[in-house]
Design a protein around this motif. Structure first.
Motif, PDB file in Angstrom:
ATOM      1  N   ALA A 214      -9.041  -2.679   6.525  1.00 23.86           N
ATOM      2  CA  ALA A 214      -8.147  -3.834   6.566  1.00 23.86           C
ATOM      3  C   ALA A 214      -7.782  -4.289   5.159  1.00 23.86           C
ATOM      4  O   ALA A 214      -6.625  -4.636   4.877  1.00 23.86           O
ATOM      5  CB  ALA A 214      -8.802  -4.981   7.341  1.00 23.86           C
ATOM      6  N   ARG A 215      -8.761  -4.281   4.267  1.00 21.65           N
ATOM      7  CA  ARG A 215      -8.508  -4.695   2.881  1.00 21.65           C
ATOM      8  C   ARG A 215      -7.526  -3.740   2.200  1.00 21.65           C
ATOM      9  O   ARG A 215      -6.586  -4.167   1.520  1.00 21.65           O
ATOM     10  CB  ARG A 215      -9.826  -4.741   2.104  1.00 21.65           C
ATOM     11  CG  ARG A 215      -9.672  -4.950   0.601  1.00 21.65           C
ATOM     12  CD  ARG A 215      -9.093  -6.322   0.286  1.00 21.65           C
ATOM     13  NE  ARG A 215      -8.856  -6.477  -1.143  1.00 21.65           N
ATOM     14  CZ  ARG A 215      -7.710  -6.164  -1.742  1.00 21.65           C
ATOM     15  NH1 ARG A 215      -6.712  -5.662  -1.038  1.00 21.65           N
ATOM     16  NH2 ARG A 215      -7.565  -6.361  -3.043  1.00 21.65           N
ATOM     17  N   GLU A 216      -7.719  -2.443   2.387  1.00 23.71           N
ATOM     18  CA  GLU A 216      -6.844  -1.460   1.744  1.00 23.71           C
ATOM     19  C   GLU A 216      -5.425  -1.527   2.307  1.00 23.71           C
ATOM     20  O   GLU A 216      -4.448  -1.450   1.552  1.00 23.71           O
ATOM     21  CB  GLU A 216      -7.433  -0.065   1.924  1.00 23.71           C
ATOM     22  CG  GLU A 216      -8.726   0.148   1.132  1.00 23.71           C
ATOM     23  CD  GLU A 216      -9.390   1.470   1.444  1.00 23.71           C
ATOM     24  OE1 GLU A 216      -8.950   2.145   2.414  1.00 23.71           O
ATOM     25  OE2 GLU A 216     -10.361   1.832   0.751  1.00 23.71           O
ATOM     26  N   LEU A 217      -5.292  -1.679   3.624  1.00 25.33           N
ATOM     27  CA  LEU A 217      -3.969  -1.759   4.237  1.00 25.33           C
ATOM     28  C   LEU A 217      -3.218  -2.998   3.771  1.00 25.33           C
ATOM     29  O   LEU A 217      -2.016  -2.936   3.461  1.00 25.33           O
ATOM     30  CB  LEU A 217      -4.091  -1.757   5.760  1.00 25.33           C
ATOM     31  CG  LEU A 217      -4.550  -0.447   6.409  1.00 25.33           C
ATOM     32  CD1 LEU A 217      -4.807  -0.657   7.895  1.00 25.33           C
ATOM     33  CD2 LEU A 217      -3.521   0.654   6.203  1.00 25.33           C
ATOM     34  N   ALA A 218      -3.918  -4.138   3.727  1.00 25.39           N
ATOM     35  CA  ALA A 218      -3.264  -5.366   3.268  1.00 25.39           C
ATOM     36  C   ALA A 218      -2.929  -5.277   1.784  1.00 25.39           C
ATOM     37  O   ALA A 218      -1.868  -5.739   1.347  1.00 25.39           O
ATOM     38  CB  ALA A 218      -4.174  -6.569   3.543  1.00 25.39           C
ATOM     39  N   GLY A 219      -3.817  -4.677   1.015  1.00 20.29           N
ATOM     40  CA  GLY A 219      -3.563  -4.538  -0.416  1.00 20.29           C
ATOM     41  C   GLY A 219      -2.363  -3.663  -0.718  1.00 20.29           C
ATOM     42  O   GLY A 219      -1.657  -3.880  -1.710  1.00 20.29           O
ATOM     43  N   ASP A 220      -2.110  -2.681   0.144  1.00 19.42           N
ATOM     44  CA  ASP A 220      -0.956  -1.793  -0.038  1.00 19.42           C
ATOM     45  C   ASP A 220       0.313  -2.344   0.608  1.00 19.42           C
ATOM     46  O   ASP A 220       1.357  -1.686   0.574  1.00 19.42           O
ATOM     47  CB  ASP A 220      -1.254  -0.415   0.561  1.00 19.42           C
ATOM     48  CG  ASP A 220      -2.343   0.321  -0.208  1.00 19.42           C
ATOM     49  OD1 ASP A 220      -2.596  -0.051  -1.372  1.00 19.42           O
ATOM     50  OD2 ASP A 220      -2.942   1.248   0.359  1.00 19.42           O
ATOM     51  N   GLY A 221       0.208  -3.518   1.227  1.00 28.17           N
ATOM     52  CA  GLY A 221       1.372  -4.108   1.875  1.00 28.17           C
ATOM     53  C   GLY A 221       1.714  -3.508   3.222  1.00 28.17           C
ATOM     54  O   GLY A 221       2.793  -3.751   3.756  1.00 28.17           O
TER      55      GLY A 221
ATOM     56  N   ALA B  83      -4.044   3.201  11.763  1.00 27.71           N
ATOM     57  CA  ALA B  83      -2.807   2.990  12.519  1.00 27.71           C
ATOM     58  C   ALA B  83      -2.960   1.861  13.520  1.00 27.71           C
ATOM     59  O   ALA B  83      -2.017   1.100  13.771  1.00 27.71           O
ATOM     60  CB  ALA B  83      -2.407   4.280  13.236  1.00 27.71           C
ATOM     61  N   THR B  84      -4.155   1.725  14.087  1.00 26.77           N
ATOM     62  CA  THR B  84      -4.396   0.653  15.057  1.00 26.77           C
ATOM     63  C   THR B  84      -4.294  -0.716  14.400  1.00 26.77           C
ATOM     64  O   THR B  84      -3.669  -1.645  14.945  1.00 26.77           O
ATOM     65  CB  THR B  84      -5.779   0.827  15.705  1.00 26.77           C
ATOM     66  OG1 THR B  84      -5.826   2.077  16.411  1.00 26.77           O
ATOM     67  CG2 THR B  84      -6.081  -0.312  16.667  1.00 26.77           C
ATOM     68  N   LEU B  85      -4.893  -0.886  13.226  1.00 28.31           N
ATOM     69  CA  LEU B  85      -4.833  -2.172  12.537  1.00 28.31           C
ATOM     70  C   LEU B  85      -3.402  -2.496  12.108  1.00 28.31           C
ATOM     71  O   LEU B  85      -2.968  -3.660  12.183  1.00 28.31           O
ATOM     72  CB  LEU B  85      -5.769  -2.174  11.337  1.00 28.31           C
ATOM     73  CG  LEU B  85      -7.265  -2.226  11.655  1.00 28.31           C
ATOM     74  CD1 LEU B  85      -8.092  -2.173  10.365  1.00 28.31           C
ATOM     75  CD2 LEU B  85      -7.621  -3.483  12.447  1.00 28.31           C
ATOM     76  N   GLN B  86      -2.654  -1.495  11.661  1.00 34.62           N
ATOM     77  CA  GLN B  86      -1.249  -1.734  11.322  1.00 34.62           C
ATOM     78  C   GLN B  86      -0.455  -2.167  12.549  1.00 34.62           C
ATOM     79  O   GLN B  86       0.357  -3.101  12.480  1.00 34.62           O
ATOM     80  CB  GLN B  86      -0.628  -0.467  10.736  1.00 34.62           C
ATOM     81  CG  GLN B  86      -1.080  -0.138   9.323  1.00 34.62           C
ATOM     82  CD  GLN B  86      -0.391   1.112   8.799  1.00 34.62           C
ATOM     83  OE1 GLN B  86      -0.862   2.229   8.967  1.00 34.62           O
ATOM     84  NE2 GLN B  86       0.755   0.924   8.185  1.00 34.62           N
ATOM     85  N   TRP B  87      -0.682  -1.483  13.657  1.00 34.06           N
ATOM     86  CA  TRP B  87      -0.008  -1.842  14.912  1.00 34.06           C
ATOM     87  C   TRP B  87      -0.322  -3.287  15.299  1.00 34.06           C
ATOM     88  O   TRP B  87       0.558  -4.066  15.647  1.00 34.06           O
ATOM     89  CB  TRP B  87      -0.448  -0.875  15.992  1.00 34.06           C
ATOM     90  CG  TRP B  87       0.022  -1.223  17.386  1.00 34.06           C
ATOM     91  CD1 TRP B  87       1.193  -0.849  17.970  1.00 34.06           C
ATOM     92  CD2 TRP B  87      -0.692  -2.002  18.346  1.00 34.06           C
ATOM     93  NE1 TRP B  87       1.258  -1.341  19.260  1.00 34.06           N
ATOM     94  CE2 TRP B  87       0.131  -2.060  19.502  1.00 34.06           C
ATOM     95  CE3 TRP B  87      -1.924  -2.647  18.347  1.00 34.06           C
ATOM     96  CZ2 TRP B  87      -0.266  -2.743  20.663  1.00 34.06           C
ATOM     97  CZ3 TRP B  87      -2.309  -3.346  19.485  1.00 34.06           C
ATOM     98  CH2 TRP B  87      -1.487  -3.390  20.619  1.00 34.06           C
ATOM     99  N   MET B  88      -1.608  -3.642  15.215  1.00 34.03           N
ATOM    100  CA  MET B  88      -2.007  -4.990  15.627  1.00 34.03           C
ATOM    101  C   MET B  88      -1.474  -6.037  14.669  1.00 34.03           C
ATOM    102  O   MET B  88      -0.972  -7.095  15.103  1.00 34.03           O
ATOM    103  CB  MET B  88      -3.525  -5.080  15.720  1.00 34.03           C
ATOM    104  CG  MET B  88      -4.034  -6.428  16.200  1.00 34.03           C
ATOM    105  SD  MET B  88      -5.707  -6.351  16.825  1.00 34.03           S
ATOM    106  CE  MET B  88      -5.473  -5.367  18.316  1.00 34.03           C
TER     107      MET B  88
END
Length: 375
Positions: free
Chosen positions: A178-185, A363-368
């Motif tokens: 979650a941290r990496e996905l949010a950090g990358d936008g 992919a699931t966290l991005q979808w959510m």
């Protein structure tokens, strides 16, 4: 030959039988007390035992689907899952006590403003009186001054049964991802509430309100969100909460989103099943009440009850998961409602294990994150 091939199992059994026969035949010749004879006896016994263990492991893997391939077994299967949209149309809270904190070692350091923080909490439901530990992941933005008045979307993250909440952090890497996905936008900052679905251990309650027993569905639908909202800057408005889980947790996530769309705007089941089992770990969940049994059957619910206004995500594998055909049927049944939205991640290969779920979680966290409101 693949790991789950019957030929592999048959060859392993034949090899074990040959080793056994060879041991019996050679044993008299190795009866001497020389070091070579002793070494031969030890080698034969060790090889026979290893062959037997291999047979047992292959048979168990075929029965329970832990690993789908040799690459999966040795952790070499690492291609990421891709979400496919399958939709038909293209502050009164319960008590929560923080009992410890854990720094995130990401990015430029371990400070909460930079890396976020994991808090260990104890939660007691106000209406159900169910008490359970949990972990709360707070993203770095939660501690940054410019976000001090912002409320964040939240996702409940559930393990399988029996499972451990710590595994969501150390094995499945939810906070780090979650941290990496949010950090990358690629995903908005989101609070994660991580725990087991087994909130009345050792009983596997399948997130059901059991007549005369633990009211676990009510705990997840009301008590848990109330407790978190009362303690953290999390919105309770419609569209602010999601829920995700694997295996038993995946079944619970889908069911809670379907039964309580006013609470959970999105529910993701990683390798879920669609009907609560009845076995020695669950006991009699429904006390003979067919209406309750039907309601806990997700495929029955989607066909016979009003379609919920929520978004669902299901995952499976063409090879390695026993729920593949049931998942395809569930997708078709949800699509037919024209109201409930359904997406999927279908891998070519992947067993019922951590390695497979790690491939699906980004992919699931991005979808959510794309389906939860930003307040």
């Amino acid at each position: 030959m693949g790991l789950t091939s019957n030929k592999v199992l048959v060859l392993a059994v034949l090899f074990a039988v040959l080793l056994f026969v060879g041991t019996v035949w050679l044993w008299p010749r190795l009866a001497r007390r020389t070091w070579r004879a002793v070494g031969g006896r030890v080698g034969l016994l060790l090889a026979t035992q290893l062959a037997l263990f291999a047979c047992a492991g292959l048979a168990a893997n075929q029965a329970f689907g832990f690993y789908a391939s040799w690459a999966d077994l040795f952790g070499q299967e690492n291609s990421q899952g891709v979400v496919v949209d399958n939709s038909a149309r293209g502050r009164t809270g319960g008590p929560l006590q923080v009992v410890g904190t854990q720094q995130m070692r990401l990015g430029d350091g371990g400070r909460p403003r930079i890396a976020g923080q994991i808090q260990k909490v104890d939660i007691v439901g106000r209406t159900t009186r169910i008490a359970t530990p949990a972990f709360i992941y707070l993203p770095p933005e939660y501690f940054q001054p410019q976000y001090r008045t912002r409320t964040f979307p939240a996702a409940v993250v559930l393990t399988g049964y029996p499972g451990t909440a710590q595994a969501l952090i150390s094995k499945l890497h939810y906070p780090r991802t979650a941290r990496e996905l949010a950090g990358d936008g690629r995903m908005q900052p989101m609070i994660l509430v991580m725990l087991r679905p087994t909130v009345a251990p050792p009983r596997d309650t399948e997130c059901v309100d059991i007549p005369g027993g633990p009211q676990t569905e009510t705990f997840f639908a009301k008590d848990l969100p109330d407790a978190v909202v009362a303690h953290y800057r999390v919105a309770r408005k419609p569209g602010s909460w999601g829920i995700v889980g694997n295996s038993t947790g995946g079944y619970c996530a889908l069911k809670l989103a379907m039964h309580h769309p006013e609470v959970y705007a999105a529910g993701a089941g990683l390798s879920p099943y669609y009907k609560a089992p009845i076995d020695p770990t669950t006991g009699d969940l429904f006390q003979g009440q067919q209406q309750l049994r039907n309601r806990a059957d997700l495929r029955w619910s989607i066909k016979h009850l009003p379609a919920p206004d929520t978004s669902l995500l299901v995952t499976s594998s063409k090879v390695g998961e026993s729920n593949y055909k049931a998942t395809l049927r569930f997708i078709d049944e949800v699509r037919a409602t024209n109201r409930t939205r359904i997406s999927s991640i279908i891998l070519d290969s992947g067993g019922h294990n951590f390695n497979t779920w790690r491939r699906e979680i980004p992919a699931t966290l991005q979808w959510m994150g794309a389906r939860l409101g930003d307040h």
